[in-house]
Design a protein around this motif. Structure first.
Motif, mmCIF file in Angstrom:
data_model
loop_
_atom_site.group_PDB
_atom_site.id
_atom_site.type_symbol
_atom_site.label_atom_id
_atom_site.label_comp_id
_atom_site.label_asym_id
_atom_site.label_seq_id
_atom_site.Cartn_x
_atom_site.Cartn_y
_atom_site.Cartn_z
ATOM 1 N N ILE A 53 134.821 -46.156 17.453
ATOM 2 C CA ILE A 53 135.550 -47.417 17.633
ATOM 3 C C ILE A 53 134.876 -48.520 16.827
ATOM 4 C CG2 ILE A 53 136.125 -49.244 19.299
ATOM 5 C CD1 ILE A 53 136.589 -47.044 21.387
ATOM 6 N N SER A 54 133.537 -48.540 16.832
ATOM 7 C CA SER A 54 132.786 -49.567 16.101
ATOM 8 C C SER A 54 132.980 -49.455 14.600
ATOM 9 C CB SER A 54 131.292 -49.469 16.433
ATOM 10 O OG SER A 54 131.074 -49.739 17.792
ATOM 11 N N GLU A 55 133.115 -48.221 14.104
ATOM 12 C CA GLU A 55 133.139 -47.987 12.657
ATOM 13 C C GLU A 55 134.539 -47.971 12.048
ATOM 14 O OE1 GLU A 55 130.997 -44.344 12.248
ATOM 15 O OE2 GLU A 55 129.021 -45.282 12.574
ATOM 16 N N CYS A 56 135.586 -47.867 12.895
ATOM 17 C CA CYS A 56 136.935 -47.723 12.352
ATOM 18 C C CYS A 56 137.582 -49.086 12.082
ATOM 19 C CB CYS A 56 137.799 -46.925 13.324
ATOM 20 S SG CYS A 56 138.273 -47.871 14.793
ATOM 21 N N ASP A 57 138.769 -49.064 11.486
ATOM 22 C CA ASP A 57 139.574 -50.274 11.269
ATOM 23 C C ASP A 57 140.663 -50.402 12.327
ATOM 24 O OD1 ASP A 57 138.223 -50.977 8.885
ATOM 25 O OD2 ASP A 57 139.413 -49.519 7.773
ATOM 26 N N MET A 58 141.153 -49.263 12.791
ATOM 27 C CA MET A 58 142.290 -49.239 13.694
ATOM 28 C C MET A 58 142.046 -48.227 14.813
ATOM 29 S SD MET A 58 146.160 -48.027 12.742
ATOM 30 C CE MET A 58 145.971 -48.765 11.116
ATOM 31 N N VAL A 59 142.433 -48.591 16.023
ATOM 32 C CA VAL A 59 142.307 -47.688 17.166
ATOM 33 C C VAL A 59 143.695 -47.322 17.667
ATOM 34 C CG1 VAL A 59 141.544 -47.467 19.571
ATOM 35 C CG2 VAL A 59 140.051 -48.557 17.894
ATOM 36 N N ILE A 60 143.987 -46.020 17.676
ATOM 37 C CA ILE A 60 145.223 -45.528 18.275
ATOM 38 C C ILE A 60 144.840 -45.020 19.662
ATOM 39 C CG2 ILE A 60 147.135 -43.896 18.080
ATOM 40 C CD1 ILE A 60 146.503 -43.817 15.027
ATOM 41 N N HIS A 61 145.201 -45.776 20.672
ATOM 42 C CA HIS A 61 144.774 -45.457 22.039
ATOM 43 C C HIS A 61 145.884 -44.713 22.772
ATOM 44 C CE1 HIS A 61 142.309 -45.935 25.636
ATOM 45 N NE2 HIS A 61 143.446 -46.160 26.289
ATOM 46 N N LEU A 62 145.615 -43.469 23.146
ATOM 47 C CA LEU A 62 146.604 -42.658 23.851
ATOM 48 C C LEU A 62 146.496 -42.847 25.353
ATOM 49 C CD1 LEU A 62 146.749 -41.051 21.063
ATOM 50 C CD2 LEU A 62 147.481 -39.145 22.477
ATOM 51 N N VAL A 63 147.641 -43.104 25.960
ATOM 52 C CA VAL A 63 147.716 -43.276 27.411
ATOM 53 C C VAL A 63 148.610 -42.171 27.979
ATOM 54 C CG1 VAL A 63 148.497 -44.774 29.289
ATOM 55 C CG2 VAL A 63 147.408 -45.770 27.264
ATOM 56 N N ASP A 64 148.154 -41.532 29.022
ATOM 57 C CA ASP A 64 148.953 -40.521 29.720
ATOM 58 C C ASP A 64 149.962 -41.268 30.601
ATOM 59 O OD1 ASP A 64 150.008 -38.590 31.423
ATOM 60 O OD2 ASP A 64 148.126 -37.493 31.589
ATOM 61 N N VAL A 65 151.265 -41.201 30.252
ATOM 62 C CA VAL A 65 152.259 -41.986 30.989
ATOM 63 C C VAL A 65 152.405 -41.534 32.438
ATOM 64 C CG1 VAL A 65 153.638 -42.702 29.015
ATOM 65 C CG2 VAL A 65 154.168 -40.558 30.147
ATOM 66 N N THR A 66 152.008 -40.297 32.723
ATOM 67 C CA THR A 66 152.099 -39.821 34.110
ATOM 68 C C THR A 66 151.062 -40.500 34.994
ATOM 69 O OG1 THR A 66 150.615 -37.938 33.684
ATOM 70 C CG2 THR A 66 152.985 -37.580 33.376
ATOM 71 N N LYS A 67 150.005 -41.056 34.359
ATOM 72 C CA LYS A 67 148.952 -41.754 35.107
ATOM 73 C C LYS A 67 149.052 -43.277 34.951
ATOM 74 C CE LYS A 67 145.723 -37.893 34.618
ATOM 75 N NZ LYS A 67 144.450 -37.434 34.012
ATOM 76 N N GLY A 68 149.658 -43.720 33.849
ATOM 77 C CA GLY A 68 149.790 -45.153 33.600
ATOM 78 C C GLY A 68 148.537 -45.749 32.973
#
Length: 204
Positions: A53-68
């Motif tokens: 996360i510190s070294e990247c430019d963009m974060v694609i954050h995956l969320v499990d919709v069954t958990k919210g």
């Protein structure tokens, strides 16, 4: 704004010597709550994920919709934004709930409810997808390209100063308590892009 960006297809990118090929995606391990991380191997994978996360430019954050979207999701997204990263929130496993959200109105209400839980991320794309069935991946690819363009979009000094002047006028700030002078931004300048970083000179 995304709408201000020119629409360019793969042909135009190739003519310019496409830089999309240089995009590197790192799939990190899922990060669980600290009290649930017991073994050394898992704690190391968490450390590597946070370093990514510190070294990247963009974060694609995956969320499990069954958990919210939970506290851990909000904390990780906070870390990314604090470090100046662009964030795309992906609501994965949509195939589990698509039957109950077939109605367009229900789906819009559901998405608005998700947005309400992360109001500070109104500037970010929220993408619904199903990785298992490879659905809506085109939307994610388009969002990645758009985000890269926005991070590198050149903004003129005049355009920047007009925008900041309007923001300060609409949201006046007084520093120092009763009888204090209003904070005024005299001049602003872009120091660097990716992410856009602004230096402001004020009267205080």
């Amino acid at each position: 704004e995304a709408n201000d960006l020119p629409e360019e297809g793969p042909e135009e990118d190739l003519k310019k010597g496409s830089f999309w090929r240089s995009v590197q995606i790192i799939d990190t391990a899922g990060i669980r709550k600290q009290r649930m991380v017991k073994e050394l191997v898992e704690s190391q994978s968490v450390f590597r994920a946070l370093r990514s996360i510190s070294e990247c430019d963009m974060v694609i954050h995956l969320v499990d919709v069954t958990k919210g979207i939970g506290h851990q999701d909000r904390r990780l997204i906070d870390i990314a934004t604090e470090k100046g990263k662009s964030v795309i929130v992906c609501l994965n496993k949509f195939d589990f709930i698509q039957e109950e959200l077939k109605d367009e109105k229900k789906r819009k209400e559901w998405l608005l409810d998700i947005r309400a839980k992360i109001p500070w991320l109104n500037h970010c794309d929220v993408i619904i997808l199903s990785a298992k069935y490879k659905k809506h991946l085109k939307n994610l690819k388009s969002s990645i390209k758009k985000t890269i363009k926005i991070r590198n979009k050149k903004i003129s000094t005049g355009e920047l100063n007009r925008a900041i002047f309007e923001l300060v006028e609409k949201n006046p700030i007084a520093l120092g308590g009763k009888g204090a002078k209003r904070l005024r931004v005299k001049y602003s300048s872009i120091v660097k892009m990716d992410p856009p970083t602004v230096l402001m000179f004020s009267n205080r």
